[in-house]
Scaffold this active site. Structure first.
Site, PDB file in Angstrom:
ATOM      1  N   ASP A 148       9.885  -2.323  -5.768  1.00  0.00           N
ATOM      2  CA  ASP A 148       9.984  -3.433  -4.805  1.00  0.00           C
ATOM      3  C   ASP A 148      10.505  -4.761  -5.378  1.00  0.00           C
ATOM      4  O   ASP A 148      10.002  -5.841  -5.006  1.00  0.00           O
ATOM      5  CB  ASP A 148       8.620  -3.665  -4.132  1.00  0.00           C
ATOM      6  CG  ASP A 148       8.116  -2.449  -3.374  1.00  0.00           C
ATOM      7  OD1 ASP A 148       8.850  -1.448  -3.298  1.00  0.00           O
ATOM      8  OD2 ASP A 148       6.983  -2.491  -2.859  1.00  0.00           O
ATOM      9  N   LYS A 169      10.006   2.619   1.479  1.00  0.00           N
ATOM     10  CA  LYS A 169       8.597   3.008   1.634  1.00  0.00           C
ATOM     11  C   LYS A 169       7.899   2.096   2.636  1.00  0.00           C
ATOM     12  O   LYS A 169       7.994   0.868   2.533  1.00  0.00           O
ATOM     13  CB  LYS A 169       7.896   2.981   0.260  1.00  0.00           C
ATOM     14  CG  LYS A 169       7.842   1.610  -0.384  1.00  0.00           C
ATOM     15  CD  LYS A 169       7.514   1.719  -1.860  1.00  0.00           C
ATOM     16  CE  LYS A 169       6.314   0.978  -2.362  1.00  0.00           C
ATOM     17  NZ  LYS A 169       5.976  -0.303  -1.801  1.00  0.00           N
ATOM     18  N   LYS A 228       2.184   0.657   0.652  1.00  0.00           N
ATOM     19  CA  LYS A 228       2.108   0.044  -0.675  1.00  0.00           C
ATOM     20  C   LYS A 228       2.405   1.087  -1.743  1.00  0.00           C
ATOM     21  O   LYS A 228       3.099   0.821  -2.703  1.00  0.00           O
ATOM     22  CB  LYS A 228       0.730  -0.600  -0.886  1.00  0.00           C
ATOM     23  CG  LYS A 228       0.370  -1.671   0.156  1.00  0.00           C
ATOM     24  CD  LYS A 228       1.430  -2.730   0.309  1.00  0.00           C
ATOM     25  CE  LYS A 228       1.029  -3.799   1.326  1.00  0.00           C
ATOM     26  NZ  LYS A 228       2.181  -4.666   1.686  1.00  0.00           N
ATOM     27  N   THR A 274       4.076  -6.010  -6.549  1.00  0.00           N
ATOM     28  CA  THR A 274       3.224  -6.818  -7.403  1.00  0.00           C
ATOM     29  C   THR A 274       2.283  -5.883  -8.154  1.00  0.00           C
ATOM     30  O   THR A 274       1.947  -4.795  -7.671  1.00  0.00           O
ATOM     31  CB  THR A 274       2.390  -7.846  -6.579  1.00  0.00           C
ATOM     32  OG1 THR A 274       1.521  -7.136  -5.674  1.00  0.00           O
ATOM     33  CG2 THR A 274       3.267  -8.796  -5.834  1.00  0.00           C
ATOM     34  N   CYS A 292       1.499  -2.958  -4.923  1.00  0.00           N
ATOM     35  CA  CYS A 292       2.342  -1.756  -4.830  1.00  0.00           C
ATOM     36  C   CYS A 292       2.471  -1.006  -6.145  1.00  0.00           C
ATOM     37  O   CYS A 292       2.603   0.220  -6.146  1.00  0.00           O
ATOM     38  CB  CYS A 292       3.707  -2.137  -4.274  1.00  0.00           C
ATOM     39  SG  CYS A 292       3.593  -2.608  -2.533  1.00  0.00           S
TER      40      CYS A 292
HETATM   41  N1  TIU Z   1       5.334  -4.639  -3.151  1.00  0.00           N
HETATM   42  C1  TIU Z   1       4.121  -5.122  -2.932  1.00  0.00           C
HETATM   43  O1  TIU Z   1       3.325  -5.302  -3.858  1.00  0.00           O
HETATM   44  N2  TIU Z   1       3.800  -5.503  -1.620  1.00  0.00           N
HETATM   45  C2  TIU Z   1       2.929  -6.521  -1.314  1.00  0.00           C
HETATM   46  O2  TIU Z   1       2.701  -6.807  -0.135  1.00  0.00           O
HETATM   47  N3  TIU Z   1       2.389  -7.206  -2.347  1.00  0.00           N
HETATM   48  C3  TIU Z   1       1.605  -8.331  -2.293  1.00  0.00           C
HETATM   49  O3  TIU Z   1       1.075  -8.718  -3.327  1.00  0.00           O
HETATM   50  N4  TIU Z   1       1.469  -8.973  -1.147  1.00  0.00           N
END
Ligand code: TIU
Length: 220
Positions: free
Chosen positions: A24, A129, A132, A158, A162
Site C-alpha cells: 500500500d 485489496k 487490511k 502502515t 495493513c
Molecule cells: N494500508 C493501511 O495500513 N491502511 C490503513 O488504513 N492504515 C491506517 O493506518 N489507517
C-alpha cells in the site's frame, strides 16, 4: 542457504523461493488529501521511507526475484466496501467521496495509485485489496503458490494495520515472513515500535525483522 542478519535470529531463505511484498505505498496514505490524511493523520513520516523502499525494490529487481505490490482500494460502486468500513472515522470525508486526488480509496482514481517513485514495473503484479490484509478476497496466495514462493520480505504502510495484518495472514498460511524495519512506517511511532517487537517476540511468533541494508546485502 543464504541468510539475512535479522531478529530474533538469522533468517535463512532458499534461493528462488523468496519474494518482496510492498504493502500500500500509494498516494492515499502518503500524500495530503488522501485516506490517511482525512482520518486525521500527519502523512509526512510515511513519505520519508519512500527512498528506502525503493532501495529494497531495486535489490529484489537486480536479483531477479519476484516483486508484488498491493493497493488498498474499492471498486467504484463500493460493492466490496463494508458499510462499517465506510462509516468508521467520522471524518469530514470518507471512502468514495471526492477529494483533491479523486475519490478516496477508489480503484482507478489518482490518489489510489502507487507513489511515482515506487510504481510497478512491467511484469510486476499489483494486487488490489479491499481489506487490511492482502490475503483477504485477493488472488495473492494463489499467485505465490504459482511462483513457488514460501519466503516473504515485507515493506510498506502502515506497520500495525495493513502490514501486520498481512504478515499474520501469511504466517498462518505457512509463509516465512520478514519485515524490513526501516522500509515500513506508521502514523504512530509507538505503534511501529510495538509491532516490530511483537512480530519477533516469543522466538519470532509472527516472523523476523531486519534493516533494509541487511536484506539487500544478502540478495547481492
Ligand atoms: N494500508 C493501511 O495500513 N491502511 C490503513 O488504513 N492504515 C491506517 O493506518 N489507517
Amino acid at each position: 542457504m543464504p541468510t539475512i542478519a535479522a531478529q530474533p535470529y538469522e533468517y535463512a531463505f532458499p534461493a528462488g523461493k523468496l519474494a518482496l511484498v510492498v504493502i500500500d505505498m500509494q498516494r492515499d496514505f502518503i500524500e495530503e488529501g488522501g485516506f490517511g490524511s482525512v482520518l486525521g493523520n500527519d502523512v509526512a513520516p510515511l513519505a520519508r521511507i519512500v527512498p528506502t523502499v525503493r532501495r529494497l525494490l531495486d535489490g529484489f529487481r537486480a536479483a531477479g526475484l519476484p516483486v508484488i505490490h498491493t493497493r488498498e482500494g474499492h471498486v467504484p460502486d463500493l460493492s466490496d466496501c463494508p458499510p462499517s468500513k465506510r462509516a468508521r472515522g467520522r471524518g469530514s470525508l470518507t471512502i468514495g467521496d471526492a477529494g483533491p486526488m479523486g475519490r478516496i480509496l477508489v480503484d482507478g482514481e489518482p490518489g489510489n495509485d502507487l507513489v511515482p517513485d515506487l510504481a510497478a514495473l512491467p511484469g510486476e503484479t499489483v494486487i488490489l485489496k479491499p481489506g487490511k490484509g492482502a490475503f483477504y478476497a485477493t488472488p495473492l496466495d494463489a499467485l505465490l503458490k504459482r511462483l513457488g514462493v514460501n519466503h516473504l520480505v515485507f515493506a510498506g504502510v502502515t506497520t500495525e494495520v495493513c502490514v501486520q495484518t498481512t504478515m499474520r495472514e501469511a504466517n498462518d498460511r505457512g509463509y516465512e515472513c520478514l519485515l524490513a524495519e526501516d522500509a515500513t512506517e506508521s502514523y504512530f511511532p509507538e505503534f511501529k515500535a510495538a509491532t516490530l517487537a511483537m512480530i519477533r517476540a516469543q522466538g519470532g511468533i509472527v516472523g523476523w525483522t531486519a534493516p533494509t541494508d541487511a536484506v539487500v546485502r544478502a540478495l547481492a
